[in-house]
Each structure stands twice: as C-alpha cells, then as structure tokens.
Scaffold this active site. Structure first.
Site, PDB file in Angstrom:
ATOM      1  N   HIS A 416       0.663   9.686  -6.273  1.00  0.00           N
ATOM      2  CA  HIS A 416       1.637   8.591  -6.233  1.00  0.00           C
ATOM      3  C   HIS A 416       1.066   7.275  -6.745  1.00  0.00           C
ATOM      4  CE1 HIS A 416      -0.050   7.601  -2.143  1.00  0.00           C
ATOM      5  NE2 HIS A 416       0.263   6.385  -2.525  1.00  0.00           N
ATOM      6  N   ASP A 464      -0.130  15.543  -3.687  1.00  0.00           N
ATOM      7  CA  ASP A 464      -0.363  14.135  -4.030  1.00  0.00           C
ATOM      8  C   ASP A 464      -1.782  13.949  -4.565  1.00  0.00           C
ATOM      9  OD1 ASP A 464       0.050  11.454  -4.246  1.00  0.00           O
ATOM     10  OD2 ASP A 464      -0.157  11.010  -2.101  1.00  0.00           O
ATOM     11  N   SER A 562      -4.514   4.247  -0.543  1.00  0.00           N
ATOM     12  CA  SER A 562      -4.141   5.537  -1.139  1.00  0.00           C
ATOM     13  C   SER A 562      -5.053   5.950  -2.268  1.00  0.00           C
ATOM     14  CB  SER A 562      -2.722   5.465  -1.697  1.00  0.00           C
ATOM     15  OG  SER A 562      -1.825   5.659  -0.669  1.00  0.00           O
TER      16      SER A 562
HETATM   17  N1  ARG Z   1       0.811   5.409   0.757  1.00  0.00           N
HETATM   18  C1  ARG Z   1      -0.175   4.471   1.113  1.00  0.00           C
HETATM   19  C2  ARG Z   1      -0.763   3.836  -0.133  1.00  0.00           C
HETATM   20  O1  ARG Z   1      -0.179   3.969  -1.169  1.00  0.00           O
HETATM   21  C3  ARG Z   1      -1.162   5.024   2.070  1.00  0.00           C
HETATM   22  C4  ARG Z   1      -0.608   5.110   3.419  1.00  0.00           C
HETATM   23  C5  ARG Z   1      -1.478   5.743   4.373  1.00  0.00           C
HETATM   24  N2  ARG Z   1      -0.849   5.609   5.624  1.00  0.00           N
HETATM   25  C6  ARG Z   1      -1.391   5.922   6.786  1.00  0.00           C
HETATM   26  N3  ARG Z   1      -0.749   5.691   7.893  1.00  0.00           N
HETATM   27  N4  ARG Z   1      -2.574   6.454   6.813  1.00  0.00           N
HETATM   28  O2  ARG Z   1      -1.735   3.113  -0.109  1.00  0.00           O
END
Ligand code: ARG
Length: 613
Positions: A416, A464, A562
């Site tokens: 992503h 992902d 992420s």
């Molecule tokens: N989707 C998030 C990002 O793009 C990461 C989220 C991780 N969330 C969590 N509760 N560990 O950085």
C-alpha cells in the site's frame, strides 16, 4: 506507522508501569513542548522545604506506593504466551528455563530477580531506604547506596547538618540560612557545590564531555545514572554502567546518544524527565581549522558528529517497576566521516559488500534505560525511509513509509506504500527524518513491484508487500557501512510469543505527524487464532498476515511506519519476519498491529529479485 511508534513508547509504559494511574512512557525525544510546562523557566534552587515535601522521600511502611506494579505484569506476560515452553527462552534477566510437563515451564532466576519470568527487578530501593536521598543501585552488596540531598547526612540521609562538614568544594564558603545553605564559590567555580571548574566545558556535541556539571539548564539536580528511577525502566543494573568514563556511578551530565549537548535525567515527584545541562561550550580554537579544542577533562578525541537539531525538550516517563531483559553494554562505534556513504552511482563495485545480513551495530546501554525507544546509530541498519514526490515534479521528496534493505539493490516495503504517478527514492543509514545524517545514503528507485494479488478492503489489506529496485550499476546500489546493512530473509515460522522489534518514524502518541528520530519497540508475536478471535480482528485475517503487539494495547506501530521492519532474532541474526501493514487505529486494546507475513512471500521475493536477494 505514525501511531505505531507512539505506542512503542506506550508499550513500554504499559508493560512496565503499574502502580501509577495512566502509563505515559515516552521517548525522550517525543515530548516536544508537552512536558515543558512542568519545567519552570529560570533556575530553581532546591530548598530544604522541597526536599521535605518530595513524595519520593516520604517514608512509607508499606510496599504499595512504590513497587506494586508487578501485580499486573504477570497476566500480561502470560497473555502473550504461545505454549508456555522454553523455546524461545521466556525467562528474562538471564533466567534459566526448565520445561515442566508439556505446556509449562519454570524460570530459575538469577539472584535478586523474581517473578514467573524473572521480570521483577531487585527492590532494594523501596520503603524510604534512603531517607531524604536518592537511592542508586550498585552491583555489590547491599546493592544500593544513598545519595543524600544536602543538608541530610549519610549514611541514611535522615540526620541534618547544614554547613558542617562544608558541602562547598574547591574552597567555596558555606552560607547558612536556616536549614538552607548557599555556596559562595571562588572565582571561576560554579554549581551548587562549586564543583564546576573554569575549564569545565564541552566541544562539539559534548560526546566526549567528562566534566562535573550535574544540573540541568533549569536548575534541576541530575539523577545518578545508576539511580533506581532510571534503571527500573528496564535495564539490569547489575550489567549496566560499566563505562565509568562516560555514564557511571555519578550524576554528571553526559551525551552518550548524539544529542546536541550534554544532558541528564532528573525527577519531579515520581516522574522522570530529561533536559539539557547547564554546561559551557568550550571556546572555538583559534589555531588551525582542524585542530580540536583542548578539553582537560576528556580523554577522548572530538566526535565528528554534527550537532543535531533536536529541540531541547524534557521527557516524562512515569517510573515503571518491572525489569526486562538485561542490557548488554558495548561500545558504540564512532560515527564515520561524512565522506563515507552516499553517491552510489559513482562508487565502484564492491564485491565483498553485504556478505552478512541481520547483524546490527551493538547497542548502547542507554537506549534500554528509558525503554529502548530511541534507536542508536547502526542498531537497525536495514531500516529505510521510503520517500515520494509527484512524478516529474520539482517538489521535494517526503517520507511516506518505512522499508527494509534486503540486498544492495532491493528494498522490501508494504504494497500500500506504492501509489501511482509517484517518483520514489529511499534514504538509508539516517536516524533522523527531516535532516540527513552524514551517514545517510539516498538512492532513487528504478522501479517498484507491488504484489500481483495486492488487495485492499475497508477492513484489511491483503498481500501487502512490494519490492523496490534501487538505481545502481552492476548490482551495486546501496553501499554497506556501519549504518547501512541488510536484514536476513527468515526461515520458516517463529513461535508465538517471541519478542521482536518494530521501528519507524511514524505517528506517536504525541505527534500524528510522526517522530523525527527513528524509534523502536518490542512487540510479541500473537497467536493467529487468538488474533482471529471475534473480539480482536475476527475473520478478516488471512495467512498473508499476522498480529504482533500487546492485546491489552499500548505499544504498536502506526501511520507512517508502514512497510517498515518487524525483525526477530533467528540463529543470532535479525530476520525480516513482518512488514508494518495495518491495524484498527493504533495501540488500542484488542487491536494489535497487523504485519505482512514475509515467510509467505519468500518464493515471490526470490522470483522477483533473482536468486540472491
Ligand atoms: N497503514 C499504516 C501506514 O501506512 C500502518 C498502520 C499500522 N497500524 C497499527 N495499528 N499497527 O503507515
């Protein structure tokens, strides 16, 4: 990932802090502004009344105001247990694990450590052991010593005597005012006890400073580096502070971790803060431009480190009570000169590079003292900042995601993180997000490969994972240094309950924007079935992902993290076991972080990168 790191901080707090109301553990670098309201501007002189009113010095005959945190830690450890056996060793602080039946184990704890997993630190400093003085932990019996607040007198800091003996050093004159005193220092000397001499100054960022200043810029007394307030944060006092030249059994300001100037921890009530010290910078040398100033107190050469831009903000950390794994005290290698590093395209091929993976630089003890939150140089050398800008625009690149270097020319990140119409580059070897460390290497991304079955739903992200091919010549893109190394690809599955490391610049509890410093935290691998429980993530999980963190909330990754690493130790190397992927907000109870299961994609990675990623 942003919140993730915030919750790293919290994780430590949640795990380690019990008795006090709300865990609020923070990284020393994550308190911008917030805590400064606790710090009076201008110098504050510690009076007799302050000492008398200090809650920590109030003798208590029961245990519960001090150490009762252990009470809730056991269930917490157990919650994450896989099957309760000895691999990996569940015993902390060098405890020896013995299997008991099919599902159980027993830890034989080293002396002074207690608890099912030897997580309870020695508690010699309880019950007003030191009257009106700070209790420090020592490695020899009785394992503590008292550092009295003057006018309270040794050995137990209960008796008062104001100017007898004279507390003022270097010929200072003691002036009595009731139960208070002032030291009138001879010319050139200063400090509450005239301990600071005229040549007491620091050069550069003060890494080599070995002077006697022990007060913060705002007049607070520094805590001893072996104060139980600091050490209870998770370091093993019996293994720490061997480095008497730097940190040691004293309360002088030091800069062991790359701050812009010497600093120290101080305490207000039961809260731990840090702040820069009232240290003088040595005058610039007037001779040759390369000659370092003479620092009489320092046995070491000047550091080549540039000053950091970290703002001077105190930290708060409520004092946790449970000790975790022992700290290994090792020397940190010097920061290389700025010439070492970037400019990949002009570098000549180095056939012997990246021969090993998963071997970070040894960590400094200090990192563990306040929870292991701030990454020290070279500790996570495979961490990458993935940066983007609109395709063909003149805009600057900005951090969007973390990533992991797995070979000179390949970076793993989350699927992503790859958006259409963006140019990407990666920055490696830098701990700082908005300023390039001299050790940084910036390399453009030639192309990115997102997994063919990548899929997002409102609830989860599947497959992902993505690979970034870096620009370079003849298989040589990143340059291996102390600060840029690869992580290993994992072997099959690692047991549930294993403690692994996450890191990133993502959001923290203080800042949605994220952290300027690379932060790290420990998370536990959570059993897939447990995480697929109705109360947790239910049926949205699939085998391409796994959960890690703490079901009771707290430590977690967050937005901005992420694509970054979750590494675990396998056969003495750090392997990339997960990539930060998603979660229901950050750090919430029953909503741990979800990570891409790298073992599921090993064939995919190999097929895209060629035989030897
Ligand atoms: N989707 C998030 C990002 O793009 C990461 C989220 C991780 N969330 C969590 N509760 N560990 O950085």
């Amino acid at each position: 990932m942003k919140r993730t790191l915030l919750f790293f901080c919290l994780f430590v707090a949640v795990i380690l802090i019990p008795a006090e109301s709300k865990p609020k553990h923070k990284d020393k670098h994550e308190n911008h502004g917030k805590q400064s309201k606790h710090v009076e501007r201008g110098k504050k002189k510690l009076t007799f009344e302050d000492i008398i009113e200090d809650v920590v010095f109030t003798e208590s005959s029961d245990d519960d105001d001090d150490d009762d945190d252990h009470g809730n830690s056991d269930w917490l450890f157990e919650l994450q247990d896989s099957d309760g056996r000895c691999t990996p060793n569940p015993c902390l602080n060098n405890g020896v694990c013995k299997e008991k039946g099919r599902k159980n184990f027993k830890c034989d704890c080293p002396k002074h450590f207690k608890g099912r997993k030897c997580e309870k630190a020695p508690r010699v400093c309880r019950k007003g052991a030191c009257g009106h003085g700070e209790c420090v932990l020592t490695s020899s019996r009785p394992h503590y010593a008292c550092k009295c607040k003057w006018p309270f007198q040794p050995p137990d800091c209960k008796r008062i005597s104001v100017c007898e003996p004279n507390p003022c050093q270097n010929g200072g004159q003691c002036i009595r005012e009731g139960n208070n005193f002032d030291c009138r220092c001879p010319e050139g000397f200063r400090g509450r006890f005239c301990r600071v001499g005229p040549n007491d100054c620091y050069v550069g960022d003060g890494e080599t400073y070995r002077g006697n200043v022990s007060e913060t810029e705002h007049g607070f007394d520094c805590l001893y580096w072996n104060s139980h307030f600091i050490l209870d944060l998770g370091s093993n006092p019996f293994h720490s502070f061997e480095d008497r030249e730097g940190l040691g059994l004293h309360n002088f300001c030091r800069n062991p971790d790359g701050e812009p100037k010497p600093w120290c921890f101080f305490r207000k009530g039961r809260q731990l803060f840090w702040d820069y010290c009232d240290v003088t910078r040595c005058p610039e040398p007037t001779k040759g431009p390369t000659e370092a100033p003479v620092v009489p107190t320092s046995p070491y050469p000047t550091s080549a480190k540039p000053p950091s831009t970290t703002p001077p903000t105190p930290m708060t950390t409520e004092v946790p009570q449970v000790s975790t794994t022992p700290t290994v005290v090792t020397e940190v290698p010097p920061i290389p000169k700025p010439t070492e590093g970037p400019n990949i395209s002009t570098a000549t091929a180095a056939p012997l590079q990246f021969q090993t993976c998963g071997q970070p630089q040894p960590k400094k003890a200090l990192t563990r003292i306040y929870g292991g939150l701030k990454v020290s140089p070279g500790a996570i050398p495979w961490q990458v900042s993935v940066q983007e800008k609109p395709s063909n625009s003149q805009q600057p690149y900005r951090h969007v995601c973390g990533g992991v270097l797995i070979s000179s020319c390949w970076v793993l990140t989350a699927g992503h993180c790859i958006q259409p119409n963006k140019d990407l580059e990666v920055v490696m070897g830098s701990l700082s997000r908005n300023r390039l460390d001299p050790t940084a290497q910036t390399v453009e991304v030639e192309h990115s490969i997102r997994h063919e079955n990548y899929r997002e739903t409102p609830k989860a992200v599947y497959n992902d994972i993505a690979l970034l091919r870096l620009k370079g010549t003849e298989g040589f893109c990143a340059n291996e240094t102390q600060f840029v190394k690869t992580a290993c690809l994992p072997d099959p599955q690692i047991p549930d309950g294993t403690a692994c490391t996450i890191s990133g610049w993502g959001a923290t509890e203080q800042s949605d924007y994220g952290s300027n410093h690379l932060l790290e935290a420990n998370v536990l691998l959570i059993n897939q079935e447990k995480c697929s429980n109705r109360d947790v993530y239910g049926s949205v999980l699939d085998p391409t992902m796994f959960c890690a963190g703490y079901l009771q909330g707290g430590v977690d990754s967050c937005q901005g993290d992420s694509g970054g690493p979750l590494t675990c130790k396998q056969n003495a190397s750090h392997v990339i076991y997960g990539l930060v992927s998603w979660g229901d907000q950050c750090g919430r109870k029953n909503k741990p972080g979800v990570y891409t299961r790298v073992t599921h994609f090993l064939d995919w990675i190999r097929s895209k990168t060629g035989a030897t990623p």
